[in-house]
Design an enzyme around this catalytic site. Structure first.
Site, mmCIF file in Angstrom:
data_model
loop_
_atom_site.group_PDB
_atom_site.id
_atom_site.type_symbol
_atom_site.label_atom_id
_atom_site.label_comp_id
_atom_site.label_asym_id
_atom_site.label_seq_id
_atom_site.Cartn_x
_atom_site.Cartn_y
_atom_site.Cartn_z
ATOM 1 N N ILE A 97 -2.493 53.244 53.278
ATOM 2 C CA ILE A 97 -1.851 51.898 52.304
ATOM 3 C C ILE A 97 -2.139 50.788 53.563
ATOM 4 C CG2 ILE A 97 0.018 53.672 52.644
ATOM 5 C CD1 ILE A 97 1.636 51.439 50.887
ATOM 6 N N SER A 98 -2.696 50.192 53.908
ATOM 7 C CA SER A 98 -2.872 49.042 54.847
ATOM 8 C C SER A 98 -0.990 48.863 55.471
ATOM 9 C CB SER A 98 -3.384 47.779 54.268
ATOM 10 O OG SER A 98 -4.455 48.133 53.732
ATOM 11 N N GLN A 99 -1.082 48.628 56.696
ATOM 12 C CA GLN A 99 0.146 48.725 58.027
ATOM 13 C C GLN A 99 0.625 46.476 56.848
ATOM 14 O OE1 GLN A 99 -1.620 46.400 61.069
ATOM 15 N NE2 GLN A 99 0.134 46.103 62.118
ATOM 16 N N PRO A 100 2.137 46.653 56.918
ATOM 17 C CA PRO A 100 2.704 45.711 55.784
ATOM 18 C C PRO A 100 2.150 44.910 56.755
ATOM 19 C CG PRO A 100 4.053 47.886 57.087
ATOM 20 C CD PRO A 100 2.437 48.278 57.475
ATOM 21 N N ARG A 147 8.045 49.633 49.418
ATOM 22 C CA ARG A 147 6.886 49.910 50.026
ATOM 23 C C ARG A 147 7.463 51.831 50.149
ATOM 24 N NH1 ARG A 147 2.612 49.114 53.635
ATOM 25 N NH2 ARG A 147 2.221 50.297 55.138
#
Ligand code: SAH
Length: 213
Positions: A62-65, A36
């Site tokens: 970028i979205s939260q994991p 990531r």
């Protein structure tokens, strides 16, 4: 030798992903594997395994994991699927999908993001991700029908072309709401219509375009 990034990634999977109830083995393996930190700017790499979304270019995120893992699990992938992603962004979600399914078609409307993400994905060896620049609210008719469709931006409503391009039995995940917050919806195409379920509240950047904002 284990690097700091690998340690941070393992901790992320344990605490944020498994710790919150994601258990699909393929999803966990993908989250453990995809680097990531390479999908964000160098100055943000230290935060890349934190429990939060991060800025990328063009005021996008970028979205939260956890959100990436949750959406991927909800797509119920077994390995041989053709998946459509709307909103390539950094390319991270596409990489996670590519670890699991047969082929990912990913659409981004900003050429700059598209170029950066596709170069990165190519560099990382993802041969099963095909990207393009287009208005993703129209789907990508050429490769339909899709076994799964994931929209990683918030829509005012579900774009009809995406429903049309979903295979029977196929799953569509899409945040629907206003500019500030949305509800993550899961739609399944049945033989005679669609079923719809609300999964959780979420916050995505707006889906622009003909069937978006
Ligand atoms: N999946 C991405 C998250 C991207 S954020 C990742 O893993 O990094 C949402 C993305 O959707 C942004 O890059 C934005 O430019 C893109 N987007 C918004 N409207 C779009 C549209 N109509 N078609 C394609 N992409 C769109």
């Amino acid at each position: 030798m284990t690097t700091d990034f690998e340690r941070a990634r393992e901790k992320m999977v344990k605490e944020q992903i498994i710790g919150r109830g994601i258990h699909d083995r393929k999803v966990l393996a993908a989250m453990r594997k995809v680097p990531r930190h390479l999908f964000v700017a160098e100055e943000l790499q230290g935060l890349s395994y934190a429990d939060r979304p991060l800025p990328i270019d063009m005021q996008q995120t970028i979205s939260q994991p956890y959100m990436v893992a949750l959406m991927t699990e909800a797509l119920e992938l077994s390995g041989d699927e053709k998946v459509l992603e709307i909103g390539t962004g950094s390319g991270y979600q596409a990489a996670v999908l590519a670890e699991i399914c047969k082929i990912v078609y990913s659409v981004e409307s900003f050429p700059g993001l598209h170029e950066k993400a596709s170069a990165l994905l190519r560099g990382l060896g993802y041969k099963n991700v095909v990207t393009t620049v287009a208005d993703g609210t129209r789907g990508w008719p050429q490769h339909q029908p899709y076994d799964a469709i994931i929209v990683t931006a918030g829509a005012p409503d579900i774009p009809t072309p995406l429903l049309d391009q979903l295979a029977e039995g196929g799953r569509l995940l899409i945040p629907v709401g206003n500019h500030v917050s949305q509800q993550l919806k899961k739609v399944i195409r049945l033989a005679d219509g669609f079923s719809e379920e609300m999964l959780l509240g979420c916050q995505f950047v707006p889906l622009r375009g003909e069937h978006g904002w």
